[in-house]
Each structure stands twice: as C-alpha cells, then as structure tokens.
Design a protein around this motif. Structure first.
Motif, mmCIF file in Angstrom:
data_model
loop_
_atom_site.group_PDB
_atom_site.id
_atom_site.type_symbol
_atom_site.label_atom_id
_atom_site.label_comp_id
_atom_site.label_asym_id
_atom_site.label_seq_id
_atom_site.Cartn_x
_atom_site.Cartn_y
_atom_site.Cartn_z
ATOM 1 N N ALA A 99 150.433 33.226 -18.794
ATOM 2 C CA ALA A 99 149.431 34.264 -18.541
ATOM 3 C C ALA A 99 148.052 33.650 -18.327
ATOM 4 O O ALA A 99 147.291 34.099 -17.455
ATOM 5 N N THR A 100 147.727 32.628 -19.087
ATOM 6 C CA THR A 100 146.444 31.947 -18.926
ATOM 7 C C THR A 100 146.359 31.291 -17.559
ATOM 8 O O THR A 100 145.334 31.366 -16.882
ATOM 9 N N MET A 101 147.442 30.642 -17.141
ATOM 10 C CA MET A 101 147.466 30.013 -15.821
ATOM 11 C C MET A 101 147.261 31.054 -14.718
ATOM 12 O O MET A 101 146.507 30.825 -13.775
ATOM 13 N N ALA A 102 147.924 32.195 -14.846
ATOM 14 C CA ALA A 102 147.802 33.247 -13.834
ATOM 15 C C ALA A 102 146.382 33.816 -13.813
ATOM 16 O O ALA A 102 145.800 34.020 -12.742
ATOM 17 N N ARG A 103 145.825 34.056 -14.995
ATOM 18 C CA ARG A 103 144.488 34.663 -15.082
ATOM 19 C C ARG A 103 143.411 33.742 -14.527
ATOM 20 O O ARG A 103 142.478 34.182 -13.864
ATOM 21 N N THR A 104 143.547 32.442 -14.771
ATOM 22 C CA THR A 104 142.511 31.493 -14.353
ATOM 23 C C THR A 104 142.852 30.794 -13.038
ATOM 24 O O THR A 104 142.050 29.993 -12.551
ATOM 25 N N ASP A 162 157.276 23.397 -16.340
ATOM 26 C CA ASP A 162 156.590 23.517 -15.043
ATOM 27 C C ASP A 162 155.716 24.770 -15.021
ATOM 28 O O ASP A 162 155.667 25.524 -15.995
ATOM 29 N N ALA A 163 155.044 24.985 -13.912
ATOM 30 C CA ALA A 163 154.112 26.104 -13.795
ATOM 31 C C ALA A 163 154.788 27.467 -13.892
ATOM 32 O O ALA A 163 154.131 28.454 -14.191
ATOM 33 N N ARG A 164 156.087 27.526 -13.677
ATOM 34 C CA ARG A 164 156.828 28.795 -13.788
ATOM 35 C C ARG A 164 157.299 29.074 -15.205
ATOM 36 O O ARG A 164 157.885 30.105 -15.472
ATOM 37 N N GLY A 165 157.085 28.123 -16.098
ATOM 38 C CA GLY A 165 157.493 28.323 -17.484
ATOM 39 C C GLY A 165 158.868 27.774 -17.797
ATOM 40 O O GLY A 165 159.384 27.988 -18.895
ATOM 41 N N ARG A 166 159.478 27.052 -16.866
ATOM 42 C CA ARG A 166 160.789 26.441 -17.128
ATOM 43 C C ARG A 166 160.565 25.149 -17.893
ATOM 44 O O ARG A 166 159.884 24.241 -17.401
ATOM 45 N N LEU A 167 161.127 25.071 -19.085
ATOM 46 C CA LEU A 167 160.915 23.907 -19.932
ATOM 47 C C LEU A 167 161.877 22.791 -19.580
ATOM 48 O O LEU A 167 163.001 23.034 -19.140
ATOM 49 N N ALA A 168 161.407 21.565 -19.793
ATOM 50 C CA ALA A 168 162.227 20.377 -19.501
ATOM 51 C C ALA A 168 163.244 20.170 -20.606
ATOM 52 O O ALA A 168 163.074 20.571 -21.715
#
Length: 105
Positions: free
Chosen positions: A17-22, A99-105
């Motif tokens: 959400a922070t990434m999307a907002r900013t 990653d930027a989509r929230g998929r964890l490694a």
C-alpha cells in the motif's frame, strides 16, 4: 510463497500500500516488540538517502521501540542493507523479501 502468519501478511499489505500510495519502487514495513507497525518507502533527497527499511527503523526508534519482531521489504534493487534492521531487531530477525507485487522469495 512462504506461509506467513496473519500479522506478517499485514506487513506485506502495508508495504504494498505504501508503494502504491507513493509510487515508489521500494516499500517496507516492520513490527516492533509492542505490536506497532511502521510502513515506508525509500527517501531520496539531495541531502538525504534512506532505504525503505531504514525509514521504518527510524520511525520505530523515534516512537520508542526497543526491538523488532518482523520485517518485510518489497521491490528495490539488489540485496537490501540490513544493518539498521539487525541493530534494532537482532541477527535472528527474519526479514521477508519480495518483489513489487508482494510475492515473497
């Protein structure tokens, strides 16, 4: 994707959400020992450059946190610098990277 607790999944949601907002390519969220959460994107100014995780640690410290129990970092380039996270959270703290989509490694 690793199985996350509901509280750790909340950190992923906050970082996204922070990434999307900013409109930032990097976001992070941490939870302190009292259960308070902090989410941030990277800061890049002429006079100040901080990663998203560094901003989260600074927010936690300035709010009186004495430690961290979880951390998430999404997006960003390369391996994150975890020195500040380790200093507040200890070497055993698990930092979930994704990653930027929230998929964890």
């Amino acid at each position: 994707m690793p199985e996350l607790s509901a509280e750790d999944q909340k950190l992923v949601t906050l970082a996204r959400a922070t990434m999307a907002r900013t409109r930032s390519p990097e976001g992070a969220a941490v939870r302190d020992l009292d259960g308070r959460t902090y989410a941030a994107s990277a800061v890049t100014l002429d006079s100040l450059v901080l990663t998203a995780l560094e901003v989260c640690v600074a927010m936690a410290m300035s709010s009186g946190a004495t430690g961290l129990e979880a951390a998430v970092r999404l997006g960003g380039d390369g391996e994150p610098d975890l020195r500040a996270v380790r200093e507040l959270g200890g070497n055993g703290l698990v930092v979930h990277l994704g990653d930027a989509r929230g998929r964890l490694a």
